[in-house]
Design a protein around this motif. Structure first.
Motif, mmCIF file in Angstrom:
data_model
loop_
_atom_site.group_PDB
_atom_site.id
_atom_site.type_symbol
_atom_site.label_atom_id
_atom_site.label_comp_id
_atom_site.label_asym_id
_atom_site.label_seq_id
_atom_site.Cartn_x
_atom_site.Cartn_y
_atom_site.Cartn_z
ATOM 1 N N PRO A 1 13.728 7.152 0.777
ATOM 2 C CA PRO A 1 12.373 7.394 1.274
ATOM 3 C C PRO A 1 11.268 6.805 0.404
ATOM 4 O O PRO A 1 10.097 7.058 0.653
ATOM 5 C CB PRO A 1 12.301 8.930 1.236
ATOM 6 N N ASP A 2 11.637 6.045 -0.633
ATOM 7 C CA ASP A 2 10.611 5.540 -1.542
ATOM 8 C C ASP A 2 11.041 4.165 -2.046
ATOM 9 O O ASP A 2 12.226 3.856 -2.125
ATOM 10 C CB ASP A 2 10.442 6.491 -2.731
ATOM 11 N N TYR A 3 10.063 3.349 -2.396
ATOM 12 C CA TYR A 3 10.370 2.007 -2.874
ATOM 13 C C TYR A 3 9.238 1.519 -3.758
ATOM 14 O O TYR A 3 8.136 2.084 -3.767
ATOM 15 C CB TYR A 3 10.593 1.049 -1.698
ATOM 16 N N GLY A 4 9.507 0.438 -4.501
ATOM 17 C CA GLY A 4 8.518 -0.112 -5.410
ATOM 18 C C GLY A 4 8.056 -1.493 -4.994
ATOM 19 O O GLY A 4 8.600 -2.108 -4.070
ATOM 20 N N ALA A 5 7.058 -1.999 -5.701
ATOM 21 C CA ALA A 5 6.504 -3.320 -5.400
ATOM 22 C C ALA A 5 7.572 -4.406 -5.546
ATOM 23 O O ALA A 5 7.612 -5.361 -4.759
ATOM 24 C CB ALA A 5 5.317 -3.615 -6.308
ATOM 25 N N ALA A 6 8.432 -4.276 -6.545
ATOM 26 C CA ALA A 6 9.481 -5.282 -6.741
ATOM 27 C C ALA A 6 10.458 -5.308 -5.572
ATOM 28 O O ALA A 6 11.016 -6.356 -5.231
ATOM 29 C CB ALA A 6 10.227 -5.016 -8.052
ATOM 30 N N ASP A 7 10.662 -4.149 -4.929
ATOM 31 C CA ASP A 7 11.522 -4.109 -3.741
ATOM 32 C C ASP A 7 10.914 -4.919 -2.604
ATOM 33 O O ASP A 7 11.624 -5.603 -1.858
ATOM 34 C CB ASP A 7 11.738 -2.666 -3.282
ATOM 35 N N VAL A 8 9.597 -4.831 -2.453
ATOM 36 C CA VAL A 8 8.920 -5.594 -1.405
ATOM 37 C C VAL A 8 9.074 -7.085 -1.653
ATOM 38 O O VAL A 8 9.427 -7.858 -0.744
ATOM 39 C CB VAL A 8 7.426 -5.216 -1.325
ATOM 40 N N ALA B 1 0.825 -1.213 0.000
ATOM 41 C CA ALA B 1 0.000 0.000 0.000
ATOM 42 C C ALA B 1 0.856 1.258 0.000
ATOM 43 O O ALA B 1 0.435 2.304 -0.517
ATOM 44 C CB ALA B 1 -0.926 0.002 1.215
ATOM 45 N N LEU B 2 2.056 1.187 0.572
ATOM 46 C CA LEU B 2 2.925 2.350 0.677
ATOM 47 C C LEU B 2 3.967 2.422 -0.439
ATOM 48 O O LEU B 2 4.796 3.336 -0.436
ATOM 49 C CB LEU B 2 3.624 2.349 2.038
ATOM 50 N N CYS B 3 3.934 1.492 -1.399
ATOM 51 C CA CYS B 3 4.921 1.534 -2.477
ATOM 52 C C CYS B 3 4.445 2.467 -3.589
ATOM 53 O O CYS B 3 3.280 2.866 -3.624
ATOM 54 C CB CYS B 3 5.212 0.135 -3.009
ATOM 55 N N GLU C 1 -0.919 10.332 -4.135
ATOM 56 C CA GLU C 1 0.530 10.449 -3.981
ATOM 57 C C GLU C 1 0.917 11.332 -2.799
ATOM 58 O O GLU C 1 1.858 11.028 -2.066
ATOM 59 C CB GLU C 1 1.144 10.996 -5.276
ATOM 60 N N HIS C 2 0.185 12.438 -2.595
ATOM 61 C CA HIS C 2 0.542 13.302 -1.469
ATOM 62 C C HIS C 2 0.283 12.604 -0.141
ATOM 63 O O HIS C 2 1.027 12.782 0.831
ATOM 64 C CB HIS C 2 -0.244 14.615 -1.546
ATOM 65 N N ILE C 3 -0.749 11.773 -0.091
ATOM 66 C CA ILE C 3 -1.024 11.007 1.127
ATOM 67 C C ILE C 3 0.056 9.970 1.365
ATOM 68 O O ILE C 3 0.560 9.811 2.483
ATOM 69 C CB ILE C 3 -2.411 10.340 1.036
ATOM 70 N N ARG C 4 0.438 9.252 0.325
ATOM 71 C CA ARG C 4 1.456 8.204 0.456
ATOM 72 C C ARG C 4 2.771 8.781 0.954
ATOM 73 O O ARG C 4 3.411 8.227 1.861
ATOM 74 C CB ARG C 4 1.653 7.502 -0.889
ATOM 75 N N ARG C 5 3.188 9.902 0.397
ATOM 76 C CA ARG C 5 4.465 10.485 0.795
ATOM 77 C C ARG C 5 4.402 11.021 2.228
ATOM 78 O O ARG C 5 5.390 10.938 2.971
ATOM 79 C CB ARG C 5 4.877 11.574 -0.191
#
Length: 524
Positions: free
Chosen positions: A483-490, A339-341, A348-352
């Motif tokens: 401070p950011d990551y993607g689904a593949a990182d998870v 959910a946070l990726c 986007e503003h909420i996620r960050r």
């Protein structure tokens, strides 16, 4: 076979040979069993981009199947940036229906800022072909987009509480070739038979709970009304029931008519809705439900059923995956980490903002016993400017206009009406509800749609505020790129232990032994 060549659980395949669902899915399915299931979260949080990114890694990407008619039509009214909805509708088998949807909802360049979105028909017991078409098309669009550009599996997640939307929604997802259907927030005992009927091209029946009625009402959905003449029925997807107790898994597995193809076993720390504690409701000092030994899932009892299962809620670590596999599970379901990726459908503003709070160790999630109109406890992330703040909640006019969580009830004249404890209090009471039921209820339909960046603006200019739901286990963030990551990182972190030199994020981890304990919540 009517189910697209897949064997039913425990069906005899050859003389004297019994085949378990775990063996079936591994041997005859279109994909091997995934180690990781990405949770189907919120309204539009688990969108097609997120599901596609997860499926591209070979794991099970899942779209949320809630309110997809609203999401599709609102994206069209915003001008369909990137042309994705129109691209999917061009593949929708019912060409005339797709053209009608575009004619009614597509606005080139988007509606002016501040103009309200045009609505879709609300759910109800009375047949409405246009409503069914929008439900089917919305699910088709989301699943079809999620399946493009890779060979991985795609699932769709529904809430059992939203019964009236289920048949048309599932059929639309099946038309797009969905591989899995997942369902929680209730007892999904009729879904296996529903999938069988739709895959055979037969009318499907579904019981609808009506408050005050002696017996459920039954709706019938005929897929031939949405099928292209002469086209073969779609393949039957696998069905995974999301449950929080072994007794429910045992109950569903006993009867071939109710037996799913597998289970997701979800603890109370998982995001979104969770089952209330067994027995009398007790609240902690922070006002959260207190779970005890009776609420622990007997994993061994579920494993003994011979059906594949996944563990969810507090397992989003390599150690959690290893623990699940050692207990006989096929893998784990993970929600909040996805959910946070960056592929997530969170605004986007909420996620960050959430990630910045997490980086300071100040992101807190409360299991609120009263916020959801369903009566189920619901996880709420405390975030300024959202409905988690009392002042924002108090300023919102009570209104129920989307109506996905409305409850049918029997009126004194024998007709069926609809009510929601998040609607105006006097209106709810006139419909037979009690004022006590309305205390603290949030309109999740509008709030979660706003969280995905598609909130309604009223005629008077009032904009619906968001509400964020996350799980209470945030320890995984310490092991993902900041401070950011993607689904593949998870996926890489869960399967290979992640990258060794990632800066730590000070977030509390819910240890497995503490997974059922109430978690502290403090204001941001």
């Amino acid at each position: 076979m009517a189910n697209g060549g897949r064997y039913r659980p425990y069906e005899i395949r050859g003389k004297g040979v019994w085949v378990t669902a775990a063996q079936q899915l591994g041997e005859t399915g279109r994909h091997a069993l995934p180690r990781i299931i990405q949770g189907g979260m919120g309204v539009g949080v688990s969108n097609w981009r997120l599901a596609r990114a997860v499926a591209a890694t070979g794991q099970l990407g899942v779209v949320s199947g809630v309110a997809l008619d609203t999401l599709m039509t609102r994206r069209l009214q915003l001008g369909d940036p990137g042309g994705h909805v129109r691209r999917a509708l061009a593949a929708y088998p019912r060409r005339q229906a797709a053209e009608r949807i575009l004619e009614r909802y597509y606005v080139p360049g988007g509606i002016p800022e501040g103009r309200p979105f045009r609505p879709v028909p609300r759910l109800g017991l009375r047949p409405n072909p246009w409503r069914d078409e929008l439900q089917a098309a919305g699910n088709f669009v989301e699943v079809w987009l999620a399946k493009q550009g890779h060979d991985g599996p795609i699932g769709v997640n529904y809430l059992e509480k939203i019964q009236l939307a289920t048949p048309a929604s599932v059929y639309g997802a099946m038309l797009a070739g969905v591989d899995y259907v997942l369902m929680g927030a209730g007892i999904p005992s009729e879904i296996p038979a529903l999938l069988d009927a739709l895959a055979a091209g037969r009318p499907a029946r579904l019981s609808i709970t009506v408050a005050g009625a002696d017996a459920p009402h039954v709706i019938t959905f005929d897929p031939s009304r949405l099928a292209v003449p002469g086209a073969p029925p779609p393949l039957r997807p696998r069905f995974l029931a999301i449950v929080s107790a072994a007794v429910l898994a045992v109950h569903l597995s006993r009867n071939p008519a109710t037996r799913p193809d597998g289970f997701v076993l979800e603890t109370p720390v998982a995001g979104g809705h969770s089952a209330p504690p067994r027995g009398r409701m007790r609240l902690s000092e922070t006002g959260e439900p207190v779970y005890g030994p009776r609420d622990r899932i007997d994993v061994a009892k579920v494993a003994a059923l011979g059906l594949p299962f996944w563990l969810a809620g507090g397992y989003a670590t390599p150690q959690g995956l290893a623990e699940a596999l050692a207990a006989g599970a096929a893998g784990i379901q993970v929600g909040t980490a996805f959910a946070l990726c960056r592929e997530s459908g969170l605004g986007e503003h909420i996620r960050r903002r959430l990630l910045r709070l997490a980086g300071r160790g100040a992101l807190h999630v409360r299991n609120d016993p009263s916020s959801s109109p369903t009566g189920f406890p619901f996880k709420v992330a405390r975030l300024a400017g959202t409905l988690s703040e009392e002042r924002v909640y108090a300023a919102r006019p009570r209104l129920c206009d989307l109506g996905y969580l409305r409850t049918p009830y029997l009126k004194p004249d024998g007709d069926v009406g609809y009510r929601c404890p998040a609607e105006p209090v006097d209106l709810f009471v006139r419909k037979g509800g009690s004022a006590e039921e309305t205390a603290g209820r949030h309109c999740l339909c509008n709030a979660l749609t706003a969280t995905a960046g598609l909130g309604q603006t009223r005629q008077d200019g009032y904009a619906e505020p968001p509400l964020v739901t996350l799980g209470q286990d945030l320890g995984f963030l310490a092991h993902l790129p900041a401070p950011d990551y993607g689904a593949a990182d998870v996926v890489a972190y869960l399967l290979r232990g992640g990258t060794p030199d990632v800066p730590a994020v000070p977030n509390p981890t819910v240890r497995r032994s503490d997974a059922l304990a109430p978690q502290p919540a403090s204001p941001i």
